[in-house]
Each structure stands twice: as C-alpha cells, then as structure tokens.
Motif scaffolding. Sequence first.
Motif, short mmCIF file in Angstrom:
data_model
loop_
_atom_site.label_atom_id
_atom_site.label_comp_id
_atom_site.label_asym_id
_atom_site.label_seq_id
_atom_site.Cartn_x
_atom_site.Cartn_y
_atom_site.Cartn_z
N LYS A 4 0.83 -1.20 0.00
CA LYS A 4 0.00 0.00 0.00
C LYS A 4 0.86 1.25 0.00
O LYS A 4 1.95 1.26 0.57
CB LYS A 4 -0.92 -0.01 1.22
CG LYS A 4 -2.07 -0.98 1.06
CD LYS A 4 -2.92 -1.07 2.29
CE LYS A 4 -4.14 -1.95 2.05
NZ LYS A 4 -4.92 -2.14 3.26
N CYS A 5 0.33 2.30 -0.64
CA CYS A 5 1.00 3.59 -0.67
C CYS A 5 1.27 4.06 0.77
O CYS A 5 0.37 4.02 1.60
CB CYS A 5 0.13 4.60 -1.40
SG CYS A 5 0.72 6.30 -1.31
N ASP A 6 2.51 4.49 1.02
CA ASP A 6 2.88 4.92 2.38
C ASP A 6 2.09 6.13 2.85
O ASP A 6 2.03 6.42 4.04
CB ASP A 6 4.37 5.25 2.44
CG ASP A 6 5.19 4.01 2.76
OD1 ASP A 6 4.60 2.97 3.07
OD2 ASP A 6 6.44 4.10 2.71
N TYR A 7 1.50 6.87 1.90
CA TYR A 7 0.74 8.05 2.31
C TYR A 7 -0.76 7.78 2.38
O TYR A 7 -1.38 7.93 3.43
CB TYR A 7 1.03 9.23 1.39
CG TYR A 7 0.34 10.49 1.83
CD1 TYR A 7 0.83 11.21 2.91
CD2 TYR A 7 -0.82 10.93 1.20
CE1 TYR A 7 0.18 12.35 3.36
CE2 TYR A 7 -1.46 12.07 1.63
CZ TYR A 7 -0.96 12.78 2.71
OH TYR A 7 -1.61 13.89 3.15
N CYS A 8 -1.35 7.35 1.25
CA CYS A 8 -2.81 7.28 1.21
C CYS A 8 -3.37 5.86 1.33
O CYS A 8 -4.59 5.67 1.33
CB CYS A 8 -3.33 7.93 -0.07
SG CYS A 8 -2.99 6.96 -1.54
N ALA A 9 -2.48 4.86 1.40
CA ALA A 9 -2.88 3.46 1.59
C ALA A 9 -3.57 2.84 0.37
O ALA A 9 -4.19 1.79 0.48
CB ALA A 9 -3.74 3.29 2.83
N TYR A 18 5.02 4.78 -3.19
CA TYR A 18 3.87 5.69 -3.21
C TYR A 18 3.09 5.49 -4.49
O TYR A 18 3.65 5.08 -5.50
CB TYR A 18 4.35 7.15 -3.13
CG TYR A 18 5.21 7.43 -1.93
CD1 TYR A 18 4.64 7.60 -0.67
CD2 TYR A 18 6.60 7.48 -2.05
CE1 TYR A 18 5.43 7.83 0.43
CE2 TYR A 18 7.40 7.70 -0.94
CZ TYR A 18 6.81 7.88 0.31
OH TYR A 18 7.60 8.10 1.39
N CYS A 19 1.78 5.83 -4.46
CA CYS A 19 0.96 5.63 -5.66
C CYS A 19 1.18 6.73 -6.69
O CYS A 19 0.96 6.55 -7.87
CB CYS A 19 -0.51 5.52 -5.27
SG CYS A 19 -1.20 7.07 -4.69
N CYS A 20 1.58 7.93 -6.22
CA CYS A 20 1.80 9.04 -7.15
C CYS A 20 2.80 10.03 -6.55
O CYS A 20 3.13 9.94 -5.37
CB CYS A 20 0.47 9.75 -7.42
SG CYS A 20 -0.29 10.41 -5.93
N GLU A 22 2.37 13.10 -5.88
CA GLU A 22 1.73 13.96 -4.89
C GLU A 22 1.84 13.33 -3.49
O GLU A 22 2.16 14.02 -2.52
CB GLU A 22 0.27 14.17 -5.27
CG GLU A 22 -0.27 15.48 -4.74
CD GLU A 22 -1.78 15.57 -4.86
OE1 GLU A 22 -2.35 14.94 -5.77
OE2 GLU A 22 -2.38 16.24 -4.01
N CYS A 23 1.56 12.05 -3.39
CA CYS A 23 1.67 11.35 -2.10
C CYS A 23 3.10 11.38 -1.59
O CYS A 23 3.33 11.56 -0.40
CB CYS A 23 1.20 9.91 -2.24
SG CYS A 23 -0.59 9.76 -2.31
N HIS A 24 4.04 11.22 -2.51
CA HIS A 24 5.45 11.26 -2.13
C HIS A 24 5.82 12.64 -1.58
O HIS A 24 6.43 12.77 -0.52
CB HIS A 24 6.31 10.92 -3.35
CG HIS A 24 7.74 10.62 -3.01
ND1 HIS A 24 8.64 10.16 -3.92
CD2 HIS A 24 8.41 10.72 -1.84
CE1 HIS A 24 9.81 10.00 -3.32
NE2 HIS A 24 9.70 10.34 -2.06
ZN LIG Z 1 -0.96 7.49 -2.47
#
Ligand SMILES: [Zn+2]
Length: 129
Positions: A4-9, A18-20, A22-24
């Motif tokens: 899962k993305c470390d920010y938004c899951a 990260y998924c994108c 922006e999350c990074h």
């Molecule tokens: Zn994300």
Amino acid sequence: MLKKCDYCAKEITYFEQYCCDECHAKTNKFYEMSEKFEKLFSIVNMICVFGIPVGVFLFPFAKVPGTIIASISCFILGILLILLPFPTESMISKFKLKKAVKITRIIGICVIVLGLLICGFLFFFFMNE
Ligand SMILES: [Zn+2]
C-alpha cells in the motif's frame, strides 16, 4: 501480498512506495515539518499529558486550580494535536500517513471537548454549592 502507498494506503505494486508523486511530496513535507517541530511537540505534549492527571488529582483539594490546570492542559494539547498532528510510529504503520494524521486531529478535537467538559463540571459544582 499487495503493498500500500505509504501516504494514502492505495494499493500499489511491490516495487513502488507511493501511488503518485503527490503522495510522495506530501509525505516528504510531513517529515520535514515533524523534524522541524519535533522538540516543541514533545515538550508541550509531555507538559499537557502530565498536567491533565495533576489537575484531576488536585480537584478534591482545590477545585478551581485543579480544573484550570486540567482544562488548560486539554485545550493546549488539543490545539497542538490539530496544528501539529504527529501520529505515533505504530499508528503510521497501521493506518498509513494520511489516515494517521486525520485520526490524530480527531483525537485533538476530542481532547478539546474533554477540556470543555471539565470546565462544565466546575460550573456544575459552583451551581450546587
Ligand atoms: Zn498514495
């Protein structure tokens, strides 16, 4: 197992963190902020977490100072958690950063409500004296 993305899951492939972008970027911003305000946060946090039980303990002997110490500690702690929502490591690993920050802010609001309740109790005792 899915990562899962470390920010938004959001679910991501095994090779990503990260998924994108922006999350990074948001994650980096969070850690920059937490590094900057870590000391301030832990000092204020420690004083308030200590102040709440001290105020409650004082209450039977000294209602007004006890209530003031406990409620001011609640208000400051609540505002701190809303302005500087730094979750614990275990919260971050469990919920991922975005949700962990949100939960921390909600806890901050609850602590402020607790402070208001403590003030309300004081008012109640005055009314009945
Ligand atoms: Zn994300």
